[in-house]
Design a protein around this motif. Structure first.
Motif, PDB file in Angstrom:
ATOM      1  N   LYS A   1     -10.327  -2.996  -4.133  1.00 44.38           N
ATOM      2  CA  LYS A   1     -10.068  -4.386  -4.514  1.00 44.38           C
ATOM      3  C   LYS A   1      -9.975  -4.593  -6.018  1.00 44.38           C
ATOM      4  O   LYS A   1      -9.587  -5.658  -6.467  1.00 44.38           O
ATOM      5  CB  LYS A   1     -11.158  -5.282  -3.922  1.00 44.38           C
ATOM      6  CG  LYS A   1     -11.249  -5.133  -2.417  1.00 44.38           C
ATOM      7  CD  LYS A   1     -11.530  -6.435  -1.723  1.00 44.38           C
ATOM      8  CE  LYS A   1     -11.277  -6.248  -0.231  1.00 44.38           C
ATOM      9  NZ  LYS A   1     -11.487  -7.400   0.579  1.00 44.38           N
TER      10      LYS A   1
ATOM     11  N   ASN B   1      -6.904  -8.807  -5.844  1.00 46.90           N
ATOM     12  CA  ASN B   1      -6.794 -10.062  -6.593  1.00 46.90           C
ATOM     13  C   ASN B   1      -6.802  -9.901  -8.101  1.00 46.90           C
ATOM     14  O   ASN B   1      -6.796 -10.886  -8.826  1.00 46.90           O
ATOM     15  CB  ASN B   1      -7.924 -10.998  -6.173  1.00 46.90           C
ATOM     16  CG  ASN B   1      -7.756 -11.422  -4.738  1.00 46.90           C
ATOM     17  OD1 ASN B   1      -6.630 -11.702  -4.314  1.00 46.90           O
ATOM     18  ND2 ASN B   1      -8.828 -11.440  -3.964  1.00 46.90           N
TER      19      ASN B   1
ATOM     20  N   CYS C   1      -1.463 -12.660  -5.191  1.00 48.87           N
ATOM     21  CA  CYS C   1      -2.043 -12.210  -6.466  1.00 48.87           C
ATOM     22  C   CYS C   1      -1.104 -12.456  -7.643  1.00 48.87           C
ATOM     23  O   CYS C   1      -1.223 -11.806  -8.676  1.00 48.87           O
ATOM     24  CB  CYS C   1      -2.455 -10.742  -6.378  1.00 48.87           C
ATOM     25  SG  CYS C   1      -1.076  -9.613  -6.156  1.00 48.87           S
TER      26      CYS C   1
END
Lengths: 167, 505
Positions: B163, B188, B213
């Motif tokens: 992530k 993100n 994103c």
């Protein structure tokens, strides 16, 4: 012997401290310069004593660190000038000098100088043989010949980076 | 130095790690790990980058390397590059001592292990990619170049694990919309995304990514994605407000898409376009909205207008018209480099305008000449003395000049260049049939900083001209010229710096 830094009379008027090297020589440093070293700052906060004895930093190395600290404590210099001073500071210095300098910056906790010196050392170490690194750092090879050969084999898992450029 | 002579004993781990941090290349890193046992363990901890090639069985290698280097943050897997290292075999041999199942791989020739990761291919598979995700959870930068076997499934499992990914290069991977949507959903912090030659993508994927994103995205590359249309770039315009760099090579994008992108992405600094269907209107929008633009590269364009350029590359733009360049000349006070190669429609008027425009701007604003440092007008047939003279008068800082194949360029231009551009270092005048020793002599007398000169196929330049250059320009490092134009004396003086294009010329 008391050695003043380059701004001698000017800084002497301000609060200053005396730093003694392991060789016994003493250096007069403005407090504003000294506190750029986190270690010195702590010492100065803890005790009134204006004399600080550094038992593991020699004359030559201490003089260099103090020159660095005094330059960075000078509010009259722009950041750009300080940056170019940093580059100038490490350029041309022998590897042998740099390794004691990096050690001193670590003891005194002068982070910026530590990074600069470490970077310079890494630059010099680029593309050097392992034998060179051992010699310069005065490190004993503690591998058996078989173990060393095995590491060499393990390390050969990818192609040579030098042929490649990322982006 | 007194006090100690074994510095290794007093160097704290942190300092050694700090030094390692700056040692970037793998050979240098390997040398560090060989120094001693302590350095080996520190180096393994601090290594943050691995690169893997195609035939190295990436899946297995990832497992091996992840156990060896626990702090990897950058992984590059490039299947265009094949690495065939005999060591791969030995490594497996060592590895297989404790595992009888893989013992059979060890007995054959060294080549027998290549491409064999239990899948029968040397490509990174979805399960290999999942391993990357599982083992390298700190991953920030991942390049999967032409990894043809990975699919949406692998990409999703990776995105769900990694992530903190900031940079993802999927160039040439046949991934689809679902995979890209997963990246948008999970990653993100993504700042850099390369989708060049991801031919399986459609608008659905890119729109989802932009929504997911887009806010953090700074750099985007798209090429040869035939199913990506204006719809995607409308989404980019609405969601990717921080975009700074866009490289777009497309036949399916029209003005509408680029316009929407330009309106939304006002922070854009670098724009590279190779789009057949984009016209001046869209570029005007770029000029109006993207005020931070520093570099614009246009390929295969008809018309363009922009105002804050520092570098402009127009290569093989046969249809560019002089008027377009005049506009640039008037407005581009930041222009420092201009590459115009094979733009045969560009004439003197536009070059005059560039020189004048920049010269004036510079005089007014900074009081010193124009900032054009590089000029390449190779093959722009309509340019003659007048255009180059204007450059010579307006651009005193010019250091690189390529005027090769300009049939109408004569000695007059070279004389003016000598007068006006004393900083010239690199000059290409090959195939200029009008230039003679007279012009060359004037040039070299003034431009004494000259370091390289290409002058083949210039019938007017003789042995004498070459000799003068060698004597006058003391810094010269490279001359490209026909061999018969080099006298014995010149050869003695400067034989090592003279390259002959062809001995028999």
């Amino acid at each position: 012997m008391v050695t003043t830094d380059e701004k001698g009379p000017l800084t002497a008027k301000k609060k200053s401290v005396i730093i003694r090297s392991c060789d016994g020589d003493e250096f007069l440093v403005s407090e504003s310069a000294a506190v750029l070293s986190t270690s010195l700052k702590k010492i100065l906060e803890e005790k009134e004593d204006r004399l600080i004895h550094l038992s593991d930093i020699d004359n030559k190395t201490l003089a260099m660190v103090i020159a660095y600290l005094s330059t960075h404590a000078d509010d009259g210099l722009s950041d750009d000038l300080k940056r170019s001073f940093d580059q100038e500071f490490v350029s041309g210095k022998e590897f042998d000098v740099l390794k004691y300098l990096v050690l001193a910056t670590d003891t005194l906790q002068v982070t910026c100088l530590c990074y600069t010196v470490a970077k310079k050392m890494a630059d010099i170490m680029k593309n050097k043989l392992v034998e060179w690194v051992r010699r310069e750092f005065d490190i004993q090879n503690d591998y058996t010949p078989e173990a060393e050969a095995e590491i060499r084999r393990l390390d050969a898992w990818a192609w040579d980076d030098r042929q490649l450029e990322d982006d | 130095m007194r006090g100690f002579d074994r510095i290794n004993a007093v160097l704290p781990d942190e300092l050694i790690l700090e030094i390692f941090r700056h040692v970037e290349s793998k050979p240098s890193r390997d040398a560090c790990s060989l120094v001693c046992k302590r350095w080996l363990s520190l180096e393994r901890l601090s290594r943050d980058t691995i690169r893997i090639g195609a035939s190295a069985s990436p899946g297995n290698l990832v497992k091996l390397l992840s156990s060896r280097f626990p702090n990897i943050r950058y992984v590059f897997i490039d299947e265009r590059l094949s690495v065939s290292l005999p060591v791969q075999c030995r490594k497996r041999r060592r590895h297989s001592r404790g595992s009888t199942s893989s013992g059979r791989f060890c007995h054959g020739s060294e080549q027998s292990v290549f491409g064999d990761d239990g899948m029968g291919t040397g490509c990174l598979s979805d399960s290999g990619l999942a391993t990357v995700g599982d083992r390298f959870v700190k991953l920030e930068k991942l390049s999967l170049i032409w990894c043809s076997s990975i699919t949406d499934v692998g990409l999703r499992s990776l995105a769900e694990k990694c992530k903190s990914l900031r940079s993802l290069d999927l160039q040439g991977c046949y991934i689809g919309d679902k995979g890209l949507a997963a990246v948008g959903e999970c990653c993100n912090f993504l700042e850099k995304l390369n989708l060049r030659f991801c031919e399986g993508l459609t608008d659905t994927g890119l729109v989802k990514l932009a929504i997911g994103c887009g806010g953090t995205l700074k750099s985007l590359g798209v090429a040869a994605c035939a199913k990506i249309t204006d719809i995607s770039f409308e989404a980019v315009g609405s969601h990717c407000r921080s975009l700074e760099s866009l490289s777009l090579d497309s036949e399916t994008i029209h003005n509408k898409g680029l316009l929407a992108m330009a309106k939304g992405c006002s922070a854009l600094k670098v724009l590279k376009l190779q789009c057949l269907n984009i016209t001046d209107d869209a570029l005007q929008a770029v000029g109006i909205f993207c005020l931070s633009l520093e570099s614009l590269a246009l390929y295969s364009f008809q018309k363009f207008t922009d105002s804050r350029l520092s570098e402009l590359a127009l290569l093989y733009c046969q249809r560019i018209e002089s008027d377009g360049l005049s506009e640039i000349g008037k407005g581009c006070k930041f222009l420092q480099a201009l590459h115009l190669v094979d733009c045969s429609a560009i004439g003197d008027d536009s070059i005059c305008s560039i020189a004048r425009g920049i010269g004036d701007e510079a005089l007014i604003s900074i009081g010193q000449g124009c900032s054009l440092h590089h000029l390449n007008v190779s093959g722009c047939h309509q340019i003659g003395d007048a255009g180059i003279i204007a450059i010579a008068r307006g651009c005193p800082q010019l250091s690189y000049l390529d005027v090769s194949v300009l049939q109408n360029l004569g000695d007059g231009a070279l004389m003016e260049l000598g007068e006006g551009c004393p900083s010239l270092k690199d000059v290409v005048i090959s195939h200029c049939r009008q230039i003679t020793d007279i012009g060359l002599n004037h040039l070299v007398r003034r431009c004494t900083l000259m370091e390289s000169c290409h002058m083949v196929y210039c019938p007017g330049i003789t042995e004498a001209g070459v000799a003068t250059m060698v004597t006058t320009c003391t810094r010269i490092k490279k001359i490209l010229v026909e061999k018969w134009k080099v006298s014995a004396r010149t050869k003695r003086r400067a034989g090592s710096i003279i390259n002959y294009l062809c001995v028999d010329l």
